[in-house]
Design a protein around this motif. Sequence first.
Motif, PDB file in Angstrom:
ATOM      1  N   ARG A 335       0.802  -1.111   0.032  1.00  0.00           N
ATOM      2  CA  ARG A 335       0.042   0.151   0.031  1.00  0.00           C
ATOM      3  C   ARG A 335       0.837   1.172  -0.071  1.00  0.00           C
ATOM      4  O   ARG A 335       0.615   2.219  -0.731  1.00  0.00           O
ATOM      5  CB  ARG A 335      -0.926   0.190   1.081  1.00  0.00           C
ATOM      6  CG  ARG A 335      -1.929   1.107   1.134  1.00  0.00           C
ATOM      7  CD  ARG A 335      -3.103   0.624   1.952  1.00  0.00           C
ATOM      8  NE  ARG A 335      -4.395   1.641   2.097  1.00  0.00           N
ATOM      9  CZ  ARG A 335      -5.043   1.843   1.102  1.00  0.00           C
ATOM     10  NH1 ARG A 335      -5.095   1.018   0.047  1.00  0.00           N
ATOM     11  NH2 ARG A 335      -6.085   2.730   1.124  1.00  0.00           N
ATOM     12  N   SER A 336       1.866   1.195   0.993  1.00  0.00           N
ATOM     13  CA  SER A 336       2.671   2.424   1.007  1.00  0.00           C
ATOM     14  C   SER A 336       3.520   2.433  -0.267  1.00  0.00           C
ATOM     15  O   SER A 336       3.905   3.399  -0.829  1.00  0.00           O
ATOM     16  CB  SER A 336       3.803   2.329   2.122  1.00  0.00           C
ATOM     17  OG  SER A 336       4.448   1.161   2.213  1.00  0.00           O
ATOM     18  N   GLY A 337       3.855   1.253  -0.799  1.00  0.00           N
ATOM     19  CA  GLY A 337       4.651   0.920  -1.824  1.00  0.00           C
ATOM     20  C   GLY A 337       3.939   1.689  -3.167  1.00  0.00           C
ATOM     21  O   GLY A 337       4.785   2.394  -4.038  1.00  0.00           O
ATOM     22  N   PHE A 338       2.872   1.474  -3.534  1.00  0.00           N
ATOM     23  CA  PHE A 338       1.900   1.928  -4.508  1.00  0.00           C
ATOM     24  C   PHE A 338       2.070   3.543  -4.578  1.00  0.00           C
ATOM     25  O   PHE A 338       2.520   4.087  -5.595  1.00  0.00           O
ATOM     26  CB  PHE A 338       0.666   1.616  -4.468  1.00  0.00           C
ATOM     27  CG  PHE A 338      -0.298   2.285  -5.448  1.00  0.00           C
ATOM     28  CD1 PHE A 338      -0.394   1.596  -7.021  1.00  0.00           C
ATOM     29  CD2 PHE A 338      -0.923   3.284  -5.326  1.00  0.00           C
ATOM     30  CE1 PHE A 338      -1.197   2.326  -7.761  1.00  0.00           C
ATOM     31  CE2 PHE A 338      -1.824   4.009  -6.223  1.00  0.00           C
ATOM     32  CZ  PHE A 338      -1.835   3.421  -7.610  1.00  0.00           C
ATOM     33  N   LEU A 339       1.934   4.067  -3.469  1.00  0.00           N
ATOM     34  CA  LEU A 339       2.025   5.605  -3.440  1.00  0.00           C
ATOM     35  C   LEU A 339       3.497   6.399  -3.342  1.00  0.00           C
ATOM     36  O   LEU A 339       3.619   7.037  -4.081  1.00  0.00           O
ATOM     37  CB  LEU A 339       1.444   6.165  -2.135  1.00  0.00           C
ATOM     38  CG  LEU A 339      -0.256   6.004  -2.127  1.00  0.00           C
ATOM     39  CD1 LEU A 339      -1.041   6.181  -0.706  1.00  0.00           C
ATOM     40  CD2 LEU A 339      -0.839   6.955  -3.055  1.00  0.00           C
ATOM     41  N   PRO A 348       0.649  12.503 -10.468  1.00  0.00           N
ATOM     42  CA  PRO A 348       0.033  13.515  -9.293  1.00  0.00           C
ATOM     43  C   PRO A 348      -0.556  12.761  -8.191  1.00  0.00           C
ATOM     44  O   PRO A 348      -1.407  11.703  -8.597  1.00  0.00           O
ATOM     45  CB  PRO A 348      -0.923  14.234 -10.345  1.00  0.00           C
ATOM     46  CG  PRO A 348      -0.409  14.132 -11.484  1.00  0.00           C
ATOM     47  CD  PRO A 348       0.221  12.607 -11.686  1.00  0.00           C
ATOM     48  N   LEU A 349      -0.590  13.012  -7.095  1.00  0.00           N
ATOM     49  CA  LEU A 349      -1.087  12.450  -6.023  1.00  0.00           C
ATOM     50  C   LEU A 349      -2.474  12.144  -6.020  1.00  0.00           C
ATOM     51  O   LEU A 349      -3.118  11.119  -5.723  1.00  0.00           O
ATOM     52  CB  LEU A 349      -0.761  13.425  -4.574  1.00  0.00           C
ATOM     53  CG  LEU A 349      -1.441  12.880  -3.223  1.00  0.00           C
ATOM     54  CD1 LEU A 349      -0.769  11.462  -3.056  1.00  0.00           C
ATOM     55  CD2 LEU A 349      -0.986  13.746  -2.388  1.00  0.00           C
ATOM     56  N   SER A 365      -0.566  11.185   1.944  1.00  0.00           N
ATOM     57  CA  SER A 365       0.692  11.545   2.145  1.00  0.00           C
ATOM     58  C   SER A 365       1.663  10.692   3.248  1.00  0.00           C
ATOM     59  O   SER A 365       2.842  10.540   3.119  1.00  0.00           O
ATOM     60  CB  SER A 365       0.918  12.767   2.338  1.00  0.00           C
ATOM     61  OG  SER A 365       0.171  13.507   3.477  1.00  0.00           O
ATOM     62  N   ASN A 366       0.681  10.441   4.133  1.00  0.00           N
ATOM     63  CA  ASN A 366       1.414   9.593   5.261  1.00  0.00           C
ATOM     64  C   ASN A 366       2.088   8.244   4.748  1.00  0.00           C
ATOM     65  O   ASN A 366       2.889   7.739   5.509  1.00  0.00           O
ATOM     66  CB  ASN A 366       0.310   9.203   6.431  1.00  0.00           C
ATOM     67  CG  ASN A 366       0.057  10.473   7.131  1.00  0.00           C
ATOM     68  OD1 ASN A 366       0.739  11.498   7.216  1.00  0.00           O
ATOM     69  ND2 ASN A 366      -1.175  10.640   7.848  1.00  0.00           N
ATOM     70  N   TYR A 367       1.438   7.960   3.744  1.00  0.00           N
ATOM     71  CA  TYR A 367       2.018   6.598   3.383  1.00  0.00           C
ATOM     72  C   TYR A 367       3.177   6.577   2.357  1.00  0.00           C
ATOM     73  O   TYR A 367       3.822   5.585   2.105  1.00  0.00           O
ATOM     74  CB  TYR A 367       0.749   5.704   2.454  1.00  0.00           C
ATOM     75  CG  TYR A 367      -0.122   4.994   3.196  1.00  0.00           C
ATOM     76  CD1 TYR A 367       0.218   3.692   3.868  1.00  0.00           C
ATOM     77  CD2 TYR A 367      -1.246   5.706   3.326  1.00  0.00           C
ATOM     78  CE1 TYR A 367      -0.896   3.052   4.504  1.00  0.00           C
ATOM     79  CE2 TYR A 367      -2.362   5.183   4.144  1.00  0.00           C
ATOM     80  CZ  TYR A 367      -2.076   3.940   4.771  1.00  0.00           C
ATOM     81  OH  TYR A 367      -3.020   3.431   5.388  1.00  0.00           O
TER      82      TYR A 367
END
Length: 382
Positions: A335-339, A348-349, A365-367
């Motif tokens: 999950r964090s890796g995707f972002l 773009p976020l 953004s926390n990820y």
Amino acid sequence: MAKAKTSLTAVERRSEELDTIAAVLPLERRDELAELLTDQDVETLRHLVNQGMGDNTLRALTSDLAYLEAWGLAATGQSLPWPAPEALLLKFVAHHLWAPEKRAADPDHGMPADVDEDLRSQGFLRSAGPHAPSTVRRRLANWSTLTKWRGFDGAFASPALKSAIRLAIRAVPRQRLRKSAKAVTGDVLAKLLATCATDSLRDLRDRAILMVAFASGGRRRSEIAGLRREQLTIEPPIEEPDGPPLLSLAIHLGRTKTSSGEENDVVYLTGRPVEALNAWMTAAKVESGSVFRGIGRWGTVSKRAIDPQSVNAIIKQRVEMAGLKAGEFSAHGLRSGFLTEAAIRNIPLLEAMEQSRHRSVQQASNYYNNATRPSGRAARML
């Protein structure tokens, strides 16, 4: 003359009742829970199932209720009273938020040794230190929720309890750790996929899990474990100017951790992840029901879905096979890796959030878990 049926014991009856809600609320250690939970506990869970509470929330409530009952028995010799008196809530805080330095000088500080040993022998305690403040707060919050569902008012909002938690956290500062120490970014994912190179059922399944979980926005392990064939719809192929059209697939998420289930949350897969998923479903003959299933010792595909913990175990196994440290990665790293990968590729976020289904920019953004931040452009603008 037919022999009279032997009446069920209370534990056996609770086991059967837990089985009746297992389809909605998958339970591990059912027999242990049947011994630990009271009749009122099981009835509360049945009531919550009938109220349509989300599966993930129910799992968390059940897990915390089991822990609370185990702690109550170990600490007081009795099942939890409902509602719990303020003194018991304060005891819970004192047993779980304590200072290791003070414990070394005063053995009576923190959780008593006999309570610790009892919980550890049942598998409820694993780490040697105090609990994380977030864990204590979550369990108290779930304790409060269960109290309200039983029709009682608790002392969870008492000034004494709030003060005790605040002072305990201040005395025992802890660094908040990520659910996955490192993000599973594109380069890491490539190494994991390289371990799934054969056409064996296990490799086909694990390859599909990795690709679908990552490409669908970093889906949670519970969402991957619970994915059903009925949630998938074929979309028109995506035309490519310099190549053949790419296969496209929509995943209708339904109820998730951050949605009510009434919203039409959809994420899309394109290209290689769709091919990997189709290869697995074809080989395993998955035409309906659970998509990702267990595989027996002799290569038999189960009809039952894998559980969320199995998704985590699969990822850690692939991490080890890739020559990486299993302790640094978990399912949440996808999950964090995707972002993080989206940021690396200058996506773009807000566009990335459309796929990850985060509700706020702050939450998404926390990820971001990019290890190159200290040497990145943002840190070197001057």
